[in-house]
Design a protein around this motif. Structure first.
Motif, short mmCIF file in Angstrom:
data_model
loop_
_atom_site.label_atom_id
_atom_site.label_comp_id
_atom_site.label_asym_id
_atom_site.label_seq_id
_atom_site.Cartn_x
_atom_site.Cartn_y
_atom_site.Cartn_z
N THR A 158 -4.10 -8.12 32.19
CA THR A 158 -2.63 -7.44 31.52
C THR A 158 -2.38 -6.31 31.23
N LYS A 159 -3.67 -5.25 31.71
CA LYS A 159 -3.97 -4.13 31.61
C LYS A 159 -3.77 -3.31 30.27
N ILE A 160 -3.86 -3.67 29.29
CA ILE A 160 -3.99 -3.61 28.17
C ILE A 160 -5.38 -2.69 27.38
N PHE A 161 -4.31 -1.84 26.74
CA PHE A 161 -5.52 -0.52 26.19
C PHE A 161 -5.72 -0.80 25.08
N PHE A 162 -6.81 -1.58 24.60
CA PHE A 162 -6.88 -1.39 22.72
C PHE A 162 -7.53 -0.19 22.16
N SER A 163 -6.82 0.57 21.79
CA SER A 163 -6.98 2.18 21.60
C SER A 163 -7.45 2.71 19.84
N ALA A 164 -7.88 1.21 19.48
CA ALA A 164 -8.73 1.84 18.05
C ALA A 164 -7.66 3.16 17.34
N ASP A 165 -8.36 3.47 16.39
CA ASP A 165 -6.88 4.57 16.17
C ASP A 165 -6.12 5.16 16.48
N ALA A 166 -6.68 5.36 17.60
CA ALA A 166 -5.21 6.49 18.62
C ALA A 166 -4.22 5.48 18.90
N PHE A 167 -3.20 6.45 18.61
CA PHE A 167 -2.10 6.32 19.10
C PHE A 167 -1.84 5.13 18.36
N GLY A 168 -1.81 5.52 17.26
CA GLY A 168 -2.01 4.77 15.94
C GLY A 168 -0.15 5.01 15.44
N THR A 169 -0.06 4.29 14.48
CA THR A 169 1.24 5.56 12.85
C THR A 169 1.13 4.60 11.53
N PHE A 170 1.26 5.42 11.55
CA PHE A 170 1.84 4.81 9.48
C PHE A 170 3.14 3.62 9.44
N GLY A 171 3.21 2.77 8.67
CA GLY A 171 4.74 2.63 8.42
C GLY A 171 4.34 0.82 9.10
N ILE A 172 5.86 0.33 8.78
CA ILE A 172 5.55 -1.43 9.50
C ILE A 172 7.04 -0.93 10.56
N LEU A 218 0.59 -1.20 -0.62
CA LEU A 218 0.12 -0.16 -0.20
C LEU A 218 0.99 0.97 0.25
N ASP A 219 0.61 2.09 -0.84
CA ASP A 219 1.50 3.54 -0.97
C ASP A 219 0.72 4.37 -0.78
N LEU A 220 -0.50 4.76 -0.56
CA LEU A 220 -1.69 5.77 -0.27
C LEU A 220 -2.79 5.35 1.11
N PHE A 221 -2.53 5.84 1.67
CA PHE A 221 -3.20 5.32 3.38
C PHE A 221 -4.43 5.62 2.77
N GLU A 222 -6.09 5.98 3.07
CA GLU A 222 -6.56 6.48 2.35
C GLU A 222 -6.34 6.86 0.85
N ASN A 223 -6.48 6.53 0.32
CA ASN A 223 -5.76 6.96 -0.77
C ASN A 223 -5.65 8.23 -0.56
N GLN A 224 -4.85 9.11 0.24
CA GLN A 224 -4.07 10.81 0.06
C GLN A 224 -2.54 10.81 0.49
N ASP A 248 -7.99 -5.31 6.80
CA ASP A 248 -8.34 -4.50 5.29
C ASP A 248 -8.58 -6.05 4.15
N SER A 249 -9.79 -5.83 3.62
CA SER A 249 -9.47 -6.88 2.79
C SER A 249 -8.73 -7.30 2.05
N ARG A 250 -8.00 -6.81 1.73
CA ARG A 250 -6.46 -7.16 0.96
C ARG A 250 -5.46 -8.01 1.59
N LYS A 251 -5.94 -7.69 2.66
CA LYS A 251 -4.67 -8.99 3.67
C LYS A 251 -6.10 -10.07 4.62
N ASN A 252 -7.28 -10.30 3.98
CA ASN A 252 -8.88 -11.19 4.67
C ASN A 252 -7.60 -12.80 5.08
N LYS A 253 -7.09 -12.99 3.62
CA LYS A 253 -6.51 -14.32 4.24
C LYS A 253 -5.80 -14.86 5.28
#
Length: 394
Positions: free
Chosen positions: A159-173, A18-24, A50-55
């Motif tokens: 475990t004291k894990i906070f599952f934060s949805a889109d918050a605290f995310g980043t681009f990149g692997i 993927l080269d464009l996130f949200e195609n922009q 994403d459906s690109r990685k469903n399998k």
């Protein structure tokens, strides 16, 4: 698939193509779609991919469940990069109980076939509702408008894990899936900031509301939907989000952004940078026609001042500058002091257009005095430019 804690598994996928996130938004190194599973007396999966990685995702789920049923499936966020494989999961596990906010269930038919939903059980949750799996206990917190209205976050108290949805995310692997230190947290702060300002940035009030909800939690790990899992020095990441979402500035200094056709306006911007440096003002400078707008926008959140050096083009701004101003507006930039210098050969109006456009935004202090240069900067132009720059950093 990777076991990240005892009976807690990462089952997401990397998307290197993927080269464009949200195609922009340009991606330098792809993106991850993070998904998690916990195996206890009951089993749970948090979020799709994403459906690109469903399998890849479905294979990971089958592997981690090891022929057990899936009891619960939490949908934190319905954007297609997180909901694109939900139908694949419901085909495999039609009797799972879907967990989400009331708003999520009202929006879910927009993204998957209603017949798939009808076959599943539903559990609507709100703030402070709990779900006990056995040794693991989930506490749910709605996070509307971070950055969609249906968003749900949750805290696992064992475990004291906070599952934060889109918050605290980043681009990149990330180089390391689990970041135990700031140094290991690939993309932080730069890509984390670029992600925040461009994806979540408009909704600072919503982020502030979530931070208040988290204030009494003992969080050891943040598990976002993109980028590395953050553990260790958690307060550092929360503090950055607090700065960004309150539209405060990380640094005292001036971001200089200019547009130029033939180099004359560039020379004005370079002169301004040099003059500011003689006043001991930290600066960073960008030619907006040659820079990634999302990156420059993220820089605007760092500094407390912004200098726009703009050239008149067809009775307006150059399109690249106007595009940058548009991004400042839709991402709700606040609490900045702004200076403007304009250039034009016969009818300079770019400065006034810039002023009028930004003056509609709240909580920006824009200097009304706009120095004007006609074509090449002359010695006589420097007096007014110096006056503006001195006023800018007062």
């Amino acid at each position: 698939m990777k076991e990240i804690f005892n009976n807690v598994f990462y089952i997401g996928a990397e998307d290197k193509e993927l080269d464009l996130f949200e195609n922009q938004y340009k991606l330098k190194n792809g993106v991850t779609y993070n998904s998690y599973a916990i195996i206890d007396s009951k089993t749970i999966v948090l979020d799709s991919v994403d459906s690109r990685k469903n399998k890849t995702w479905i294979d990971n789920i089958k592997l981690v469940l090891n022929k057990r049923n899936l009891d619960y499936f939490v949908i934190s966020h319905l954007e297609p990069d997180h909901s694109g494989s939900i139908e694949d999961l419901l085909k495999e596990y039609p009797e799972t109980t879907i967990v989400g906010t009331e708003k999520m269930f009202s929006m879910l038919p927009q993204f998957i076939n209603e017949q798939s939903i009808k076959k599943s059980n539903k559990l609507i949750v709100k703030d402070n509702d709990t779900l006990l799996l056995g040794n693991h206990n989930f506490i749910f917190y709605a996070a509307p408008m971070i950055h969609w209205p249906e968003v749900l976050t949750c805290y696992e108290s064992t475990t004291k894990i906070f599952f934060s949805a889109d918050a605290f995310g980043t681009f990149g692997i990330p180089h390391k899936l689990i970041a135990n230190t700031l140094e290991e947290a690939t993309g932080w702060p730069d890509e984390g900031r670029r992600y925040y300002t461009n994806i979540v940035g408009k909704y600072g009030i919503a982020v502030q509301n979530l931070i208040k909800k988290l204030s009494n939690l003992n969080i050891s790990t943040i598990a976002p939907l993109h980028g590395p899992i953050l553990t260790g020095e958690i307060n550092h990441y929360i503090n950055l989000y607090n700065i960004w979402s309150s539209y405060s500035s990380e640094k005292n200094g001036t971001l200089i952004v200019y547009s130029t056709m033939h180099g004359n306006t560039k020379n004005i911007a370079l002169y301004a940078q040099k003059y500011l440096e003689t006043l001991n003002e930290p600066t960073e400078i960008f030619d907006i026609s040659r820079s990634d707008v999302s990156s420059v926008l993220s820089k605007a959140f760092i500094y407390n001042k912004l200098l726009l050096v703009t050239v008149t083009y067809d009775g307006d701004n150059m399109p690249c500058m106007q595009d940058f101003l548009f991004h400042l507006k839709i991402k709700n930039l606040k609490n900045k002091k702004i200076g403007i210098i304009q250039n034009g050969s016969w009818g300079p109006v770019a400065g006034k257009i810039t002023f009028d456009y930004l003056n509609n935004l709240k909580e920006l202090k824009i200097i009304e005095f706009i120095p004007t240069v006609k074509s090449k900067m002359k010695e006589s132009d420097k007096t007014e430019i110096n006056e503006l720059l001195t006023n800018l950093i007062k």
